[in-house]
Design a protein around this motif. Sequence first.
Motif, PDB file in Angstrom:
ATOM      1  N   TYR A  23       0.833  -1.200   0.000  1.00 15.25           N
ATOM      2  CA  TYR A  23       0.000   0.000   0.000  1.00 15.25           C
ATOM      3  C   TYR A  23       0.867   1.249   0.000  1.00 15.25           C
ATOM      4  CZ  TYR A  23      -4.080  -2.899   1.100  1.00 15.25           C
ATOM      5  OH  TYR A  23      -5.092  -3.827   1.051  1.00 15.25           O
ATOM      6  N   PRO A  24       0.472   2.260  -0.767  1.00 16.13           N
ATOM      7  CA  PRO A  24       1.275   3.483  -0.853  1.00 16.13           C
ATOM      8  C   PRO A  24       1.353   4.204   0.496  1.00 16.13           C
ATOM      9  CG  PRO A  24      -0.413   3.415  -2.571  1.00 16.13           C
ATOM     10  CD  PRO A  24      -0.737   2.330  -1.598  1.00 16.13           C
ATOM     11  N   LEU A  25       2.483   4.805   0.728  1.00 15.39           N
ATOM     12  CA  LEU A  25       2.601   5.693   1.879  1.00 15.39           C
ATOM     13  C   LEU A  25       2.322   7.140   1.479  1.00 15.39           C
ATOM     14  CD1 LEU A  25       5.677   4.137   3.705  1.00 15.39           C
ATOM     15  CD2 LEU A  25       3.235   3.595   3.908  1.00 15.39           C
ATOM     16  N   GLN A  26       1.913   7.324   0.218  1.00 14.18           N
ATOM     17  CA  GLN A  26       1.416   8.622  -0.245  1.00 14.18           C
ATOM     18  C   GLN A  26      -0.023   8.434  -0.729  1.00 14.18           C
ATOM     19  OE1 GLN A  26       4.562   7.529  -1.960  1.00 14.18           O
ATOM     20  NE2 GLN A  26       5.457   8.208  -0.030  1.00 14.18           N
ATOM     21  N   SER A  27      -0.904   9.282  -0.284  1.00 12.54           N
ATOM     22  CA  SER A  27      -2.313   9.194  -0.643  1.00 12.54           C
ATOM     23  C   SER A  27      -2.656  10.238  -1.687  1.00 12.54           C
ATOM     24  CB  SER A  27      -3.179   9.401   0.601  1.00 12.54           C
ATOM     25  OG  SER A  27      -4.548   9.216   0.313  1.00 12.54           O
ATOM     26  N   GLY A  28      -3.605   9.873  -2.555  1.00 16.70           N
ATOM     27  CA  GLY A  28      -4.107  10.835  -3.526  1.00 16.70           C
ATOM     28  C   GLY A  28      -3.287  10.932  -4.792  1.00 16.70           C
ATOM     29  N   VAL A  29      -2.378   9.975  -5.026  1.00 18.74           N
ATOM     30  CA  VAL A  29      -1.596   9.977  -6.258  1.00 18.74           C
ATOM     31  C   VAL A  29      -1.654   8.587  -6.876  1.00 18.74           C
ATOM     32  CG1 VAL A  29      -0.034  11.793  -5.479  1.00 18.74           C
ATOM     33  CG2 VAL A  29       0.560   9.407  -5.060  1.00 18.74           C
TER      34      VAL A  29
END
Length: 343
Positions: A23-29
């Motif tokens: 899972y990404p550790l950056q959201s919204g991209v």
Amino acid sequence: MTGTRAEAPYDVLTMGRCGVDLYPLQSGVGLEDVETFGKFLGGSATNVAVAAARLGARSAVVTGVGDDPFGRFVRREMRALGVDDRFVHVRPGAPTPVTFCALFPPDDFPLWFYRAPLAPDLQVGAEDLDLDAIAAARLFWVTVTGLSAEPSRTAHHAALDARAGRRPTVLDLDYRPVLWADPDDAPGEVARVLEKVSVVVGNEAECRMAVGESDPDRAADALLERGVELAIVKRGPHGALAKTHGERVEVPSTRVGVVNGLGAGDAFGGALCRGLLDGWDLAETLAFAGVAGAIVASRLACAAAMPTAAEVAEVRAGGVGAGGVAAGGVGAGGVGAAGAVRP
């Protein structure tokens, strides 16, 4: 397979998917722009087993992994989270599945499954099963994904036949079209197992696949007409509906700030197991399960994010300490992925 039965029946024994969630550790991209990922245990049946274990159940999962580092990670994490891994079959030459998701809260979490050519959990055959343990389990949980390919499909029927009508036996509609060679086969395969289970749980889209109805009341009625004793329709931000032949219960969602909605339905499932095993009334079971799902929606991980009973109680009492759950966010009673594609 015989001879591995534990000293006492499992409270919850699930059968189905496992793997590694990245899972990404950056959201919204989009994933093409993500720089870092977190690695977590995942897979619907495994998540339910973990959720039940976190709520005090003695649980195990029947599944498969590859003979690789990710397979070792999966088994280690299961044990760390309280799930017995003795029924996890190791398949040399078949890589442990990896799943990526992108995070676009509150309701868009597209998934990319890497399970080709055939995931180890779908390679578990009837000859691999401990039918004594399955028959003895206080609650047995299977998923529709397990019906998507052989030899898993035949193994699921063997497991359900071993139950011989023992209740509760739960079918999670867990439907991912991209995991089927031909998604049009899914309704017929579901129809074949409905008479072998006592409880069915799924969201509105999954109910439409299973019985051709997405309206919650009509879908629940259609499942009851097929022989099910309890039908539960998860409605995401609109809560959940449950029906038996003599009772109808509807509960609203718990309001949360959604981080990742993908594990909410599995947390709901583990909490449902708790209510069914402890003999709670239907309204209490649904309310408890809805809060458990909301807590996980407010966290990044799935399996590792499953709440304890104390955390659920805190949120129900109006506290905000359990993973950031608070009034005013987006309701979550089982938020689903908005889409998925084949690798």
